[in-house]
Design an enzyme around this catalytic site. Structure first.
Site, PDB file in Angstrom:
ATOM      1  N   LYS A   2      28.925  42.574  79.735  1.00  0.00           N
ATOM      2  CA  LYS A   2      29.409  41.269  79.282  1.00  0.00           C
ATOM      3  C   LYS A   2      30.671  40.898  80.058  1.00  0.00           C
ATOM      4  CE  LYS A   2      30.531  39.052  74.820  1.00  0.00           C
ATOM      5  NZ  LYS A   2      30.589  39.279  73.353  1.00  0.00           N
ATOM      6  N   SER A  80      27.712  36.333  70.758  1.00  0.00           N
ATOM      7  CA  SER A  80      28.209  35.832  72.016  1.00  0.00           C
ATOM      8  C   SER A  80      27.823  36.682  73.228  1.00  0.00           C
ATOM      9  CB  SER A  80      29.741  35.735  71.940  1.00  0.00           C
ATOM     10  OG  SER A  80      30.320  37.024  71.811  1.00  0.00           O
ATOM     11  N   SER A 104      28.114  39.592  67.291  1.00  0.00           N
ATOM     12  CA  SER A 104      27.851  39.276  68.704  1.00  0.00           C
ATOM     13  C   SER A 104      27.040  40.319  69.447  1.00  0.00           C
ATOM     14  CB  SER A 104      29.174  39.026  69.440  1.00  0.00           C
ATOM     15  OG  SER A 104      29.714  37.789  69.060  1.00  0.00           O
TER      16      SER A 104
END
Lengths: 400, 57
Positions: A2, A80, A104
């Site tokens: 990420k 996310s 997330s």
């Protein structure tokens, strides 16, 4: 990984236009540890801008655009950690790192049909990761199986003097004998209303089947439910207050308007004015939430619930429009443990999310198991036992 | 009929523009903060309940 984690030589945008040119000349601890274990950084993966701490309206709330789901590119991959879920589901990487403040890792794991492991708060160093919430953020692996999550977690977990919140603990999986024995003896708390009252029409059948399959692997299901508490408002108040403080300079500066999502901007601005009294009340409530979990864990070893009650939503649909959310169930429905994501994050507990089939719309659905602090070895053993008896985690979206 | 359909489509677009209006979003965001605060204040916690702390001197 990420794009919230720093990696030397690569841009680190945090998914947000104001940071599009940011480079951080250091590796996050998790990145350095993966490199030491032989990992090769293949890509920085798209994420919701600033991990969505202001409360975003559209899946497109990212510098990189909406996370597209490999099972249907008109559906969202979740947030996310949008790119982490999508890249693993598409088979582009064997595993990815994601992060979870509240949901997330879980949401993209459920929407994309991958296995995600949210570690206990403090087990994995946050050093070199964008902070959205000092007291909630966790870094964890997302992979094709629980066994792969275990390998990645073993590499990244451990004490770190660079992170004041490091728990100083390591992760080691259960040995083979203990892992084989665990499913037969473990007591799994479950509330049937999580599926019966809350699952969408598309997701319900696959979730029911998933629970039945898990029961064949681990038969000792007991009924336990979390007390009714304002889990959603508490977790939202904590990360909004901390996030707005962390990004106060951006929020009050000239580049703030570059953020993509108008609702997120409004949310971040408003969060600057959360009162100390309310933030601290939410923090005090965390003490009560931890006590409630500790009580349940005297009668059960882990808690089972749905990963998400719905399948991936269309990328054009506003996220605040589908109505009731897991942490804010409709009053007419029994709450069960459907607020487990918010509650588990408030208490800093580990969770494993794993796929259990496809909904009637052909999109993945999954389950989650939550355990006491540092129970990752048990959670991995249970999900691994389930995956040894099923093939949901091996299904792949059609190449297009 | 076609005109009515166009009008309906236009209404959808306008509605989306409306929910994304910055003034409305700002008001809703402030209301959300207050709503959460009200929910939290309803909770009666024993006076001895302390928040978890990571502060270590």
């Amino acid at each position: 990984m990420k794009d919230l984690l720093a990696a030397r030589g690569a841009p680190t945008t945090w998914g947000a236009p104001p940071y599009r040119d940011q480079t951080i000349d250091a590796d996050a601890t998790a990145v350095r540890r993966l490199g030491r274990a032989g990992g090769v950084l293949a890509a920085k993966l798209a994420m919701v801008e600033l991990a969505g701490g202001g409360g975003y309206r559209y899946p497109s709330a990212s510098l990189q655009g909406p996370g597209r789901n490999p099972w249907d590119t008109e559906r969202w991959s979740g947030g996310s950690s949008s790119g982490s879920g999508a890249a693993v589901a598409a088979g582009l990487v064997p595993f990815a790192l994601g992060s979870e403040t509240s949901g997330s890792i879980g949401t993209p794991s459920a929407y994309c049909g991958v296995t995600g492991l949210r570690p206990t708060y403090g087990l994995v160093s946050r050093h070199g990761a964008m902070a959205l919430s000092w007291t909630l953020d966790k870094i964890g692996p997302m992979a094709r199986s629980a066994a792969d999550c275990s390998i990645a977690l073993e590499a990244i977990a451990g004490p770190d003097a660079s992170d004041a919140t490091s728990a100083g603990r390591r992760y080691r999986p259960l040995d083979r004998r203990a892992a084989r024995a665990a499913p037969k003896t473990v007591r799994i708390a479950f509330a049937e209303e999580d599926v019966a009252d809350h699952a969408s029409a598309e997701a319900k059948r696959a979730l029911e089947k998933g629970v039945a399959e898990l029961r064949r692997v681990a038969p000792r299901l007991v009924r336990e439910t979390l007390p009714e508490l304002p889990y959603g408002p508490a977790v939202g108040t904590v990360y909004a207050a901390e996030g707005a403080t962390i990004f106060a300079e951006l929020i009050e500066g000239p580049r703030f308007e570059e953020l993509v999502d108008a609702r997120q901007k409004a949310g971040l601005r408003a969060s600057l004015d959360i009162r100390a009294r309310d933030y601290l009340q939410a923090m005090r409530l965390r003490t009560k939430v931890s006590a409630a979990f500790a009580d349940i864990f005297t009668r059960a070893d882990v808690i089972l619930s749905v990963g998400r009650t719905i399948t991936a939503t269309p990328i054009t649909r506003p996220l605040d429009q589908p109505g009731r959310t897991a942490s804010n169930p409709a009053p007419s429905r029994r709450p069960g443990n459907v607020a487990l994501i918010a509650a588990g994050n408030l208490a800093g507990l580990p969770a494993i999310f794993f796929p259990c089939g496809l909904g009637t719309d052909g999109l993945p659905v999954g389950l989650q198991l939550v355990g006491p602090p540092f129970s990752e070895p048990l959670l991995v053993a249970l999900a691994d036992a389930y995956q040894n008896e099923t093939d949901h985690h091996r299904r792949r979206p059609a190449a297009s | 009929m076609a005109k009515a359909k166009r009008r309906r489509a236009g209404t959808g677009t306008e509605r989306r523009g409306h929910i994304d209006d910055p003034a409305r979003l700002a008001r809703e965001a402030r209301e959300n903060v207050e709503k959460s605060a009200a929910e939290l204040r309803k909770q009666r916690l024993p006076i001895a309940t302390e928040p978890p702390t990571v502060y270590r001197p």
